[in-house]
Design a protein around this motif. Structure first.
Motif, PDB file in Angstrom:
ATOM      1  N   LEU A   1       0.824  -1.206   0.000  1.00 47.57           N
ATOM      2  CA  LEU A   1       0.000   0.000   0.000  1.00 47.57           C
ATOM      3  C   LEU A   1       0.862   1.261   0.000  1.00 47.57           C
ATOM      4  O   LEU A   1       0.529   2.253  -0.656  1.00 47.57           O
ATOM      5  N   LEU A   2       1.987   1.214   0.697  1.00 53.38           N
ATOM      6  CA  LEU A   2       2.893   2.374   0.722  1.00 53.38           C
ATOM      7  C   LEU A   2       3.452   2.673  -0.664  1.00 53.38           C
ATOM      8  O   LEU A   2       3.598   3.834  -1.053  1.00 53.38           O
ATOM      9  N   LYS A   3       3.743   1.631  -1.413  1.00 54.15           N
ATOM     10  CA  LYS A   3       4.242   1.825  -2.784  1.00 54.15           C
ATOM     11  C   LYS A   3       3.165   2.464  -3.654  1.00 54.15           C
ATOM     12  O   LYS A   3       3.443   3.340  -4.475  1.00 54.15           O
ATOM     13  N   GLU A   4       1.920   2.023  -3.468  1.00 54.63           N
ATOM     14  CA  GLU A   4       0.793   2.626  -4.194  1.00 54.63           C
ATOM     15  C   GLU A   4       0.651   4.100  -3.829  1.00 54.63           C
ATOM     16  O   GLU A   4       0.448   4.961  -4.685  1.00 54.63           O
ATOM     17  N   GLN A   5       0.724   4.366  -2.530  1.00 54.99           N
ATOM     18  CA  GLN A   5       0.533   5.723  -2.041  1.00 54.99           C
ATOM     19  C   GLN A   5       1.586   6.665  -2.626  1.00 54.99           C
ATOM     20  O   GLN A   5       1.291   7.807  -2.986  1.00 54.99           O
ATOM     21  N   ARG A   6       2.801   6.186  -2.727  1.00 53.24           N
ATOM     22  CA  ARG A   6       3.894   7.015  -3.248  1.00 53.24           C
ATOM     23  C   ARG A   6       3.749   7.235  -4.750  1.00 53.24           C
ATOM     24  O   ARG A   6       4.192   8.246  -5.286  1.00 53.24           O
ATOM     25  N   ALA A   7       3.091   6.290  -5.425  1.00 58.88           N
ATOM     26  CA  ALA A   7       2.996   6.355  -6.886  1.00 58.88           C
ATOM     27  C   ALA A   7       1.800   7.145  -7.394  1.00 58.88           C
ATOM     28  O   ALA A   7       1.765   7.550  -8.552  1.00 58.88           O
ATOM     29  N   PHE A   8       0.798   7.393  -6.540  1.00 62.48           N
ATOM     30  CA  PHE A   8      -0.446   7.962  -7.054  1.00 62.48           C
ATOM     31  C   PHE A   8      -0.275   9.368  -7.614  1.00 62.48           C
ATOM     32  O   PHE A   8      -1.012   9.793  -8.499  1.00 62.48           O
ATOM     33  N   LEU A   9       0.739  10.099  -7.149  1.00 64.05           N
ATOM     34  CA  LEU A   9       0.972  11.447  -7.664  1.00 64.05           C
ATOM     35  C   LEU A   9       1.326  11.418  -9.146  1.00 64.05           C
ATOM     36  O   LEU A   9       0.766  12.167  -9.955  1.00 64.05           O
ATOM     37  N   SER A  10       2.255  10.536  -9.506  1.00 64.36           N
ATOM     38  CA  SER A  10       2.651  10.456 -10.914  1.00 64.36           C
ATOM     39  C   SER A  10       1.564   9.815 -11.766  1.00 64.36           C
ATOM     40  O   SER A  10       1.343  10.227 -12.911  1.00 64.36           O
ATOM     41  N   ILE A  11       0.847   8.839 -11.213  1.00 63.13           N
ATOM     42  CA  ILE A  11      -0.233   8.169 -11.951  1.00 63.13           C
ATOM     43  C   ILE A  11      -1.302   9.171 -12.368  1.00 63.13           C
ATOM     44  O   ILE A  11      -1.811   9.142 -13.489  1.00 63.13           O
ATOM     45  N   HIS A  12      -1.621  10.102 -11.460  1.00 61.19           N
ATOM     46  CA  HIS A  12      -2.695  11.061 -11.726  1.00 61.19           C
ATOM     47  C   HIS A  12      -2.179  12.439 -12.148  1.00 61.19           C
ATOM     48  O   HIS A  12      -2.955  13.386 -12.266  1.00 61.19           O
ATOM     49  N   GLY A  13      -0.865  12.531 -12.350  1.00 60.92           N
ATOM     50  CA  GLY A  13      -0.295  13.787 -12.852  1.00 60.92           C
ATOM     51  C   GLY A  13      -0.420  14.950 -11.895  1.00 60.92           C
ATOM     52  O   GLY A  13      -0.605  16.103 -12.313  1.00 60.92           O
ATOM     53  N   ILE A  14      -0.285  14.703 -10.590  1.00 63.88           N
ATOM     54  CA  ILE A  14      -0.398  15.757  -9.579  1.00 63.88           C
ATOM     55  C   ILE A  14       0.996  16.333  -9.316  1.00 63.88           C
ATOM     56  O   ILE A  14       1.899  15.608  -8.892  1.00 63.88           O
ATOM     57  N   LYS A  15       1.165  17.632  -9.554  1.00 70.10           N
ATOM     58  CA  LYS A  15       2.495  18.246  -9.512  1.00 70.10           C
ATOM     59  C   LYS A  15       2.545  19.459  -8.579  1.00 70.10           C
ATOM     60  O   LYS A  15       2.977  20.536  -8.961  1.00 70.10           O
ATOM     61  N   ASN A  16       2.101  19.267  -7.369  1.00 68.98           N
ATOM     62  CA  ASN A  16       2.172  20.315  -6.351  1.00 68.98           C
ATOM     63  C   ASN A  16       3.388  20.028  -5.467  1.00 68.98           C
ATOM     64  O   ASN A  16       3.391  19.045  -4.725  1.00 68.98           O
ATOM     65  N   PRO A  17       4.449  20.858  -5.527  1.00 64.17           N
ATOM     66  CA  PRO A  17       5.695  20.557  -4.796  1.00 64.17           C
ATOM     67  C   PRO A  17       5.504  20.370  -3.288  1.00 64.17           C
ATOM     68  O   PRO A  17       6.088  19.458  -2.700  1.00 64.17           O
ATOM     69  N   THR A  18       4.692  21.220  -2.669  1.00 67.92           N
ATOM     70  CA  THR A  18       4.468  21.111  -1.223  1.00 67.92           C
ATOM     71  C   THR A  18       3.760  19.805  -0.883  1.00 67.92           C
ATOM     72  O   THR A  18       4.131  19.099   0.067  1.00 67.92           O
ATOM     73  N   PHE A  19       2.756  19.472  -1.681  1.00 66.87           N
ATOM     74  CA  PHE A  19       2.014  18.238  -1.454  1.00 66.87           C
ATOM     75  C   PHE A  19       2.907  17.017  -1.724  1.00 66.87           C
ATOM     76  O   PHE A  19       2.842  16.021  -0.994  1.00 66.87           O
ATOM     77  N   GLN A  20       3.760  17.099  -2.748  1.00 64.76           N
ATOM     78  CA  GLN A  20       4.689  16.011  -3.036  1.00 64.76           C
ATOM     79  C   GLN A  20       5.613  15.763  -1.844  1.00 64.76           C
ATOM     80  O   GLN A  20       5.903  14.612  -1.495  1.00 64.76           O
ATOM     81  N   SER A  21       6.064  16.848  -1.208  1.00 66.40           N
ATOM     82  CA  SER A  21       6.936  16.709  -0.034  1.00 66.40           C
ATOM     83  C   SER A  21       6.189  16.049   1.119  1.00 66.40           C
ATOM     84  O   SER A  21       6.743  15.208   1.839  1.00 66.40           O
ATOM     85  N   ARG A  22       4.920  16.410   1.295  1.00 66.87           N
ATOM     86  CA  ARG A  22       4.124  15.817   2.378  1.00 66.87           C
ATOM     87  C   ARG A  22       3.958  14.308   2.165  1.00 66.87           C
ATOM     88  O   ARG A  22       4.096  13.521   3.110  1.00 66.87           O
ATOM     89  N   VAL A  23       3.649  13.911   0.927  1.00 72.05           N
ATOM     90  CA  VAL A  23       3.503  12.487   0.622  1.00 72.05           C
ATOM     91  C   VAL A  23       4.828  11.768   0.853  1.00 72.05           C
ATOM     92  O   VAL A  23       4.870  10.669   1.426  1.00 72.05           O
ATOM     93  N   PHE A  24       5.931  12.383   0.426  1.00 70.48           N
ATOM     94  CA  PHE A  24       7.271  11.821   0.628  1.00 70.48           C
ATOM     95  C   PHE A  24       7.527  11.572   2.110  1.00 70.48           C
ATOM     96  O   PHE A  24       7.930  10.476   2.524  1.00 70.48           O
ATOM     97  N   ILE A  25       7.278  12.587   2.936  1.00 72.37           N
ATOM     98  CA  ILE A  25       7.538  12.489   4.373  1.00 72.37           C
ATOM     99  C   ILE A  25       6.647  11.423   5.020  1.00 72.37           C
ATOM    100  O   ILE A  25       7.132  10.554   5.759  1.00 72.37           O
ATOM    101  N   ASN A  26       5.354  11.482   4.756  1.00 69.70           N
ATOM    102  CA  ASN A  26       4.412  10.536   5.378  1.00 69.70           C
ATOM    103  C   ASN A  26       4.719   9.087   5.016  1.00 69.70           C
ATOM    104  O   ASN A  26       4.709   8.206   5.888  1.00 69.70           O
TER     105      ASN A  26
END
Length: 246
Positions: free
Chosen positions: A158-183
């Motif tokens: 599930l963690l691998k899925e969670q980390r991948a969903f940004l690129s899968i859905h084309g979400i490119k918000n730097p602050t949000f990307q950092s939050r997903v990275f940290i979590n």
């Protein structure tokens, strides 16, 4: 399911049908408008219930009587009659239930609710694109519950899925990307700590360190949670210098 926009469009269509004296389509439009109003009413009531439970939790005023009343309220309205169920109706219903099960310390049922919410959102990718933070928060809730229930193999996937969903859905918000990275990395390091995979955790920590250093220290408390797990990871492999640094 953008009902407010649909209602406006239907209203314009209704005016056209009235002007054209098209009674057949006028009747259809009025029925559709009534259906949408019913759908909006149901999801708004469920939203109110979910937020009210959260407010009572924050205030520390959730009595057993209050919870039983809220359970009855949910059972009265869900599932709604055919044709007026919606994404938000299901989302708020399972969110409210998850809050109730949190109060009751019923971890198994909380797990079921978070899985239901993930399924609902996975079937509606546009909502993930529009509201990625809600999707991510539910991922975090699900991961935390799975760690508590010791579903370790499932958690790793599930963690691998969670980390991948940004690129899968084309979400490119730097602050949000950092939050997903940290979590996600905090959860991954905790997972390896709980399962005794200390060398694997140290390897992951080494790989992620360059990216972690790019995040500004003013990002927020969640960043220091990750630093803590970095220190624990180094401590477990007897790298005391690294643990001291973090």
């Amino acid at each position: 399911e953008k009902f407010s926009i649909l209602l406006l469009l239907i209203h314009w269509e209704t005016i056209l049908f009235i002007n054209a004296e098209d009674d057949k389509n006028l009747y259809k439009n009025i029925q559709e408008e009534l259906r949408l109003l019913d759908a909006l009413k149901v999801q708004t009531i469920l939203m109110q219930i979910a937020f009210d439970i959260q407010i009572q939790i924050d205030k520390g005023t959730c009595s057993d009587k209050y919870i039983q009343v809220r359970k009855k309220d949910l059972n009265k309205i869900f599932p709604p009659k055919a044709g007026i169920n919606s994404f938000w109706t299901k989302y708020y219903y399972y969110s409210a239930l998850a809050l109730i099960y949190t109060i009751e310390s019923n971890t198994t049922e909380r797990y079921r609710c978070y899985k239901e919410i993930k399924t609902i959102m996975d079937k509606a990718p546009q909502f993930i694109i529009d509201l990625p933070a809600i999707y991510h928060i539910n991922y975090n809730n699900l991961v935390n519950i799975m760690l508590f229930l010791k579903k370790y193999d499932e958690t790793e996937g599930l963690l691998k899925e969670q980390r991948a969903f940004l690129s899968i859905h084309g979400i490119k918000n730097p602050t949000f990307q950092s939050r997903v990275f940290i979590n996600t990395y905090e959860s991954e390091l905790y997972l390896y700590y709980k399962t005794g995979q200390h060398e694997k955790a140290a390897s992951v920590a080494k790989e992620m360190e360059p990216e972690l250093k790019k995040i500004d220290l003013t990002f927020g408390p969640v960043l220091f949670d990750l630093f803590y797990f970095m220190a624990i990871t180094e401590l477990m492999v007897k790298n005391y210098k690294g643990a001291t640094k973090w």
